[in-house]
Design a protein around this motif. Sequence first.
Motif, PDB file in Angstrom:
ATOM      1  N   ASP A 152      27.762  22.234  16.082  1.00  0.00           N
ATOM      2  CA  ASP A 152      26.732  21.867  15.095  1.00  0.00           C
ATOM      3  C   ASP A 152      26.731  22.775  13.859  1.00  0.00           C
ATOM      4  O   ASP A 152      25.820  22.723  13.039  1.00  0.00           O
ATOM      5  N   LYS A 153      27.749  23.649  13.753  1.00  0.00           N
ATOM      6  CA  LYS A 153      27.960  24.507  12.576  1.00  0.00           C
ATOM      7  C   LYS A 153      26.979  25.678  12.475  1.00  0.00           C
ATOM      8  O   LYS A 153      26.894  26.331  11.429  1.00  0.00           O
ATOM      9  N   THR A 154      26.246  25.951  13.555  1.00  0.00           N
ATOM     10  CA  THR A 154      25.404  27.153  13.550  1.00  0.00           C
ATOM     11  C   THR A 154      26.251  28.396  13.327  1.00  0.00           C
ATOM     12  O   THR A 154      25.838  29.320  12.605  1.00  0.00           O
ATOM     13  N   VAL A 155      27.428  28.433  13.942  1.00  0.00           N
ATOM     14  CA  VAL A 155      28.327  29.583  13.795  1.00  0.00           C
ATOM     15  C   VAL A 155      28.652  29.807  12.322  1.00  0.00           C
ATOM     16  O   VAL A 155      28.626  30.946  11.828  1.00  0.00           O
ATOM     17  N   PHE A 166      27.607  33.083   9.986  1.00  0.00           N
ATOM     18  CA  PHE A 166      28.683  33.829   9.326  1.00  0.00           C
ATOM     19  C   PHE A 166      28.445  33.922   7.819  1.00  0.00           C
ATOM     20  O   PHE A 166      28.686  34.968   7.207  1.00  0.00           O
ATOM     21  N   ALA A 167      27.948  32.860   7.230  1.00  0.00           N
ATOM     22  CA  ALA A 167      27.690  32.870   5.789  1.00  0.00           C
ATOM     23  C   ALA A 167      26.625  33.897   5.418  1.00  0.00           C
ATOM     24  O   ALA A 167      26.654  34.479   4.319  1.00  0.00           O
ATOM     25  N   LEU A 171      30.258  34.627  16.079  1.00  0.00           N
ATOM     26  CA  LEU A 171      29.484  34.656  17.319  1.00  0.00           C
ATOM     27  C   LEU A 171      30.412  34.438  18.499  1.00  0.00           C
ATOM     28  O   LEU A 171      31.324  33.619  18.448  1.00  0.00           O
ATOM     29  N   PHE A 172      30.173  35.181  19.570  1.00  0.00           N
ATOM     30  CA  PHE A 172      30.914  34.991  20.817  1.00  0.00           C
ATOM     31  C   PHE A 172      29.929  35.172  21.970  1.00  0.00           C
ATOM     32  O   PHE A 172      28.817  35.683  21.773  1.00  0.00           O
ATOM     33  N   LEU A 193      18.660  34.507  12.415  1.00  0.00           N
ATOM     34  CA  LEU A 193      17.845  34.385  13.630  1.00  0.00           C
ATOM     35  C   LEU A 193      17.328  32.964  13.795  1.00  0.00           C
ATOM     36  O   LEU A 193      17.372  32.395  14.893  1.00  0.00           O
ATOM     37  N   ALA A 194      16.850  32.380  12.705  1.00  0.00           N
ATOM     38  CA  ALA A 194      16.303  31.026  12.769  1.00  0.00           C
ATOM     39  C   ALA A 194      17.386  30.011  13.122  1.00  0.00           C
ATOM     40  O   ALA A 194      17.143  29.082  13.902  1.00  0.00           O
ATOM     41  N   ALA A 195      18.576  30.190  12.566  1.00  0.00           N
ATOM     42  CA  ALA A 195      19.663  29.252  12.851  1.00  0.00           C
ATOM     43  C   ALA A 195      20.004  29.226  14.329  1.00  0.00           C
ATOM     44  O   ALA A 195      20.374  28.184  14.875  1.00  0.00           O
ATOM     45  N   CYS A 196      19.841  30.358  14.995  1.00  0.00           N
ATOM     46  CA  CYS A 196      20.149  30.457  16.430  1.00  0.00           C
ATOM     47  C   CYS A 196      18.947  30.118  17.296  1.00  0.00           C
ATOM     48  O   CYS A 196      19.040  30.185  18.538  1.00  0.00           O
TER      49      CYS A 196
END
Length: 532
Positions: free
Chosen positions: A149-152, A156-157, A163-164, A228-231
């Motif tokens: 879903d492009k959270t990664v 990163f941006a 993320l791993f 934080l919000a994206a995750c």
Amino acid sequence: MAGSGGVGGADGIGGADGAGSAGRAGRTGGVGRVSSAAGVVVGVDIGTSVTKAVAFDRDGRALHTASRRSTLLRGPGGVVEQELDEVLDSVAAVVREVAGALPGPPAALALTGQGDGLWLRDADGRPVRRMISWMDGRAADIVEEWRADKTVDTVFAHTGSGLFPGCHAPLLAWLRRHEPQALERASVAGYCVDAVAQRLTGTVAVDASDATLPFLDPATRAYRPEALAACGVADAARLLPEPAAPHTVLALDEEGARMLGLPAGLPLTAGPYDLPACAIGSGVREVGDGLLTLGTTLACQVLTDDTDTAGAAEPAGMWLCTPERGRWLRAMPAMVGTAGVDWALGLVGAGTGDLEALLAGSPAGARGVTALPFLSEAGERAPFVAPGARARFEGMSLGHGRADLVRAMCEAVGYAARHCLEAAGLSRALAACGGGARSPELVRTFAGILGRPVRVPLEPEVGAKGAAIVARAALGDPVDGERWHAGHRIVEPAADDRELYERGYADYRARVAEARPGWDRAAAGTAAAAAG
């Protein structure tokens, strides 16, 4: 680094920029004669499975060394955990042993150690559950969801961190789904080094290098709420301590003093964690210089003066803050280093003592046997993230022997190192450290694959040395970098192997590219099953 005075000098990455203090911090003035314990800093490296302490004099000479093993607790579903109290016991044992060999208390303690994972504690530093290791793979399905879903990409941006499964973001999300009570009881979501430091000093002080992954903007050294919000873990912001100022100095409190058998008030520094500490201890000093750590992981780092994420091929790795503002380490820590070599040795019924002979018993190229080194249950995290990545051997026949299998795995790890170092931007000198760097044949193999000379420090405990260098700068007594990094050997690549390894590397990259769609499909299937 342009205009550098060297590590520990005014402009080095272990230098004295931004010196500060926190908690019951204290500074010392001068130090005593080299023969006096007052001139000694004890570096403590709290590794994944071994804790080491080394007493260094003012010229960087190792006076005494001690080590203790600690336990990794493995469980189903990729679980890898540790008991904080056992880790603390290992620290106490090595510090007591080394300090006991000195004529008096050292000038300071300098902590470094493993990074990532999730070390949840209450306000007093007591664990609310077992500490989760960076090697943990339980959250692999969450990372796969975030890749889809492009959270990664979003994280990163904002932070420059890939993320791993074994980093804060997916582990916090996993606990929110499966153990919300642990998060409710916790006051601090930290890391190994600050967890130990809190119990020794009563102060929470997270080094910016540790805090880098995954929510920190390395340029501003501030957490990004958007990440934080994206995750989906915005509410966990309360658990994240503000990064300590560069060169913060803490002090042993009464409990820490009793634990270590040292005077209360003794200065203590906590960080940077082991990746940047090893770079500092190995003499990485100029922009473009790199370090290859041949340890359990394959940690590749290059010193840089920018944090531009736009040029990154993939959202992987991270930019680690160093003690000097305006300097970062572009880190690509692959999941499997010497652990893969050890696995291959065990597979053929051999041990580490057999490595030199086995490498000598198979020529460069392993007589056509090839391998992919992705043995971690958590897949791979650098220079690409693939939770489903898995290892393989190819090209074997009855005519091949165990030496060919071992060499093929060693070469595969070497190709992974080259992939990581290229992605990190290596352009100047390369140093190597870690247990694997003690093998002349293994380092020679890596030098051939990398196509460049490799400098190996003679002092094996460069993480503890890097921590000691930073501590001395924090105490106002920066080291002479030329003296502290003088002892090393240079391993040159064999000219005859250059073309063979160039072809081998191209083949390795092609096989990885071919395998990745299958790994992604497998990981997506696992994630879907877990969600269902």
